[in-house]
Design a protein around this motif. Structure first.
Motif, PDB file in Angstrom:
ATOM      1  N   ILE A  65       0.828  -1.209   0.000  1.00 34.08           N
ATOM      2  CA  ILE A  65       0.000   0.000   0.000  1.00 34.08           C
ATOM      3  C   ILE A  65       0.862   1.259   0.000  1.00 34.08           C
ATOM      4  O   ILE A  65       0.677   2.132  -0.853  1.00 34.08           O
ATOM      5  N   PRO A  66       1.841   1.404   0.929  1.00 33.64           N
ATOM      6  CA  PRO A  66       2.699   2.590   0.816  1.00 33.64           C
ATOM      7  C   PRO A  66       3.522   2.592  -0.469  1.00 33.64           C
ATOM      8  O   PRO A  66       3.791   3.646  -1.032  1.00 33.64           O
ATOM      9  N   ALA A  84       8.230  -0.664  -0.185  1.00 35.66           N
ATOM     10  CA  ALA A  84       7.512  -1.937  -0.155  1.00 35.66           C
ATOM     11  C   ALA A  84       8.405  -3.166  -0.124  1.00 35.66           C
ATOM     12  O   ALA A  84       8.019  -4.197   0.425  1.00 35.66           O
ATOM     13  N   GLY A  85       9.588  -3.099  -0.695  1.00 34.73           N
ATOM     14  CA  GLY A  85      10.419  -4.280  -0.888  1.00 34.73           C
ATOM     15  C   GLY A  85      10.857  -5.023   0.362  1.00 34.73           C
ATOM     16  O   GLY A  85      10.542  -6.209   0.529  1.00 34.73           O
ATOM     17  N   PRO A  86      11.599  -4.378   1.279  1.00 34.11           N
ATOM     18  CA  PRO A  86      12.101  -5.122   2.441  1.00 34.11           C
ATOM     19  C   PRO A  86      11.023  -5.758   3.315  1.00 34.11           C
ATOM     20  O   PRO A  86      11.140  -6.928   3.679  1.00 34.11           O
ATOM     21  N   PRO A  87       9.932  -5.043   3.659  1.00 34.07           N
ATOM     22  CA  PRO A  87       8.929  -5.725   4.481  1.00 34.07           C
ATOM     23  C   PRO A  87       8.205  -6.844   3.739  1.00 34.07           C
ATOM     24  O   PRO A  87       7.843  -7.856   4.324  1.00 34.07           O
ATOM     25  N   LEU A  88       8.028  -6.666   2.439  1.00 34.26           N
ATOM     26  CA  LEU A  88       7.381  -7.706   1.644  1.00 34.26           C
ATOM     27  C   LEU A  88       8.234  -8.972   1.629  1.00 34.26           C
ATOM     28  O   LEU A  88       7.730 -10.082   1.834  1.00 34.26           O
ATOM     29  N   VAL A  89       9.523  -8.814   1.424  1.00 34.39           N
ATOM     30  CA  VAL A  89      10.431  -9.962   1.436  1.00 34.39           C
ATOM     31  C   VAL A  89      10.434 -10.623   2.812  1.00 34.39           C
ATOM     32  O   VAL A  89      10.414 -11.855   2.922  1.00 34.39           O
ATOM     33  N   LEU A  90      10.424  -9.828   3.880  1.00 32.16           N
ATOM     34  CA  LEU A  90      10.454 -10.374   5.235  1.00 32.16           C
ATOM     35  C   LEU A  90       9.239 -11.242   5.533  1.00 32.16           C
ATOM     36  O   LEU A  90       9.371 -12.374   6.001  1.00 32.16           O
ATOM     37  N   VAL A  91       8.037 -10.740   5.242  1.00 28.25           N
ATOM     38  CA  VAL A  91       6.847 -11.525   5.587  1.00 28.25           C
ATOM     39  C   VAL A  91       6.674 -12.734   4.679  1.00 28.25           C
ATOM     40  O   VAL A  91       6.245 -13.787   5.138  1.00 28.25           O
ATOM     41  N   LEU A  92       7.025 -12.609   3.400  1.00 29.46           N
ATOM     42  CA  LEU A  92       6.903 -13.769   2.520  1.00 29.46           C
ATOM     43  C   LEU A  92       7.964 -14.824   2.846  1.00 29.46           C
ATOM     44  O   LEU A  92       7.687 -16.026   2.787  1.00 29.46           O
ATOM     45  N   ALA A  93       9.157 -14.394   3.216  1.00 30.71           N
ATOM     46  CA  ALA A  93      10.186 -15.354   3.643  1.00 30.71           C
ATOM     47  C   ALA A  93       9.775 -16.032   4.948  1.00 30.71           C
ATOM     48  O   ALA A  93       9.976 -17.242   5.115  1.00 30.71           O
ATOM     49  N   ALA A  94       9.183 -15.290   5.852  1.00 32.05           N
ATOM     50  CA  ALA A  94       8.705 -15.886   7.104  1.00 32.05           C
ATOM     51  C   ALA A  94       7.611 -16.901   6.823  1.00 32.05           C
ATOM     52  O   ALA A  94       7.574 -17.974   7.441  1.00 32.05           O
ATOM     53  N   GLY A  95       6.715 -16.584   5.918  1.00 34.72           N
ATOM     54  CA  GLY A  95       5.659 -17.533   5.577  1.00 34.72           C
ATOM     55  C   GLY A  95       6.193 -18.787   4.912  1.00 34.72           C
ATOM     56  O   GLY A  95       5.700 -19.887   5.142  1.00 34.72           O
ATOM     57  N   ALA A  96       7.227 -18.639   4.099  1.00 32.67           N
ATOM     58  CA  ALA A  96       7.751 -19.780   3.356  1.00 32.67           C
ATOM     59  C   ALA A  96       8.656 -20.672   4.198  1.00 32.67           C
ATOM     60  O   ALA A  96       8.615 -21.894   4.073  1.00 32.67           O
ATOM     61  N   TRP A  97       9.487 -20.080   5.060  1.00 36.98           N
ATOM     62  CA  TRP A  97      10.516 -20.875   5.734  1.00 36.98           C
ATOM     63  C   TRP A  97      10.374 -20.982   7.240  1.00 36.98           C
ATOM     64  O   TRP A  97      11.269 -21.491   7.901  1.00 36.98           O
ATOM     65  N   ALA A  98       9.280 -20.538   7.798  1.00 37.17           N
ATOM     66  CA  ALA A  98       9.125 -20.587   9.249  1.00 37.17           C
ATOM     67  C   ALA A  98       8.232 -21.747   9.665  1.00 37.17           C
ATOM     68  O   ALA A  98       7.408 -21.619  10.556  1.00 37.17           O
ATOM     69  N   GLY A  99       8.396 -22.902   9.050  1.00 36.87           N
ATOM     70  CA  GLY A  99       7.540 -24.054   9.335  1.00 36.87           C
ATOM     71  C   GLY A  99       7.503 -24.477  10.789  1.00 36.87           C
ATOM     72  O   GLY A  99       6.467 -24.396  11.431  1.00 36.87           O
ATOM     73  N   PRO A 100       8.611 -24.932  11.380  1.00 34.63           N
ATOM     74  CA  PRO A 100       8.547 -25.442  12.744  1.00 34.63           C
ATOM     75  C   PRO A 100       8.729 -24.371  13.823  1.00 34.63           C
ATOM     76  O   PRO A 100       9.043 -24.691  14.957  1.00 34.63           O
ATOM     77  N   TRP A 115       6.368  -2.089  10.851  1.00 35.60           N
ATOM     78  CA  TRP A 115       7.079  -0.898  11.300  1.00 35.60           C
ATOM     79  C   TRP A 115       7.938  -0.274  10.205  1.00 35.60           C
ATOM     80  O   TRP A 115       8.377   0.871  10.335  1.00 35.60           O
ATOM     81  N   TRP A 116       8.245  -0.987   9.138  1.00 38.72           N
ATOM     82  CA  TRP A 116       9.147  -0.485   8.107  1.00 38.72           C
ATOM     83  C   TRP A 116       8.715   0.857   7.513  1.00 38.72           C
ATOM     84  O   TRP A 116       9.541   1.770   7.401  1.00 38.72           O
ATOM     85  N   PRO A 117       7.445   1.033   7.115  1.00 35.80           N
ATOM     86  CA  PRO A 117       7.061   2.346   6.557  1.00 35.80           C
ATOM     87  C   PRO A 117       7.283   3.490   7.547  1.00 35.80           C
ATOM     88  O   PRO A 117       7.706   4.575   7.154  1.00 35.80           O
ATOM     89  N   LEU A 118       7.036   3.243   8.824  1.00 37.61           N
ATOM     90  CA  LEU A 118       7.256   4.280   9.825  1.00 37.61           C
ATOM     91  C   LEU A 118       8.741   4.615   9.942  1.00 37.61           C
ATOM     92  O   LEU A 118       9.129   5.780  10.010  1.00 37.61           O
TER      93      LEU A 118
END
Length: 134
Positions: A65-66, A84-100, A115-118
């Motif tokens: 959005i920002p 948009a880039g760094p937070p997007l990469v962070l949440v998608l990487a967390a979703g993909a590799w944070a299984g256990p 918090w990144w946009p702030l």
């Protein structure tokens, strides 16, 4: 949220985009609340895949959005990617590799992304304040 430069977009289109972005913000804030509720139910065990993707996938919309607002403001793609880039990469990487991962650890990654946009706005304002006035 960055303001568009004058005459970049017609007023009607600006209002339509603003209302659309508002709906996306509301959804990207409400959906993780459901994921947090499910994390409480799985407090001592790894988060199931659907809950992990709800918790990490819906906040992936939030940094877009920002980024879209910066792109629409006429500032170019570089600042939009920075927004948009760094937070997007962070949440998608967390979703993909944070299984256990336990829920207590997983919850903090989308929070950091929110918090990144702030942080980027504070950095931009401090850099502008450091510029000498003419």
């Amino acid at each position: 949220m960055p303001l568009p430069a004058p005459n970049v977009l017609p007023v009607r289109l600006t209002l339509t985009l603003t209302l659309s972005l508002h709906c996306f913000v509301a959804g990207s804030v409400a959906a993780p609340a459901a994921g947090l509720g499910r994390c409480v139910a799985h407090a001592g065990e790894p988060v199931p895949d659907p809950v992990r993707w709800l918790l990490c996938g819906s906040p992936a919309v939030y940094p877009l959005i920002p980024g879209a607002a910066v792109a629409a403001s006429g500032r170019g793609t570089g600042p939009a990617l920075l927004a948009a880039g760094p937070p997007l990469v962070l949440v998608l990487a967390a979703g993909a590799w944070a299984g256990p991962v336990a829920p207590a650890r997983l919850v903090w990654l989308p929070a950091l992304a929110a918090w990144w946009p702030l942080l980027t706005e504070c950095r931009r304002r401090s850099a502008a304040a450091a510029q000498p006035s003419s």
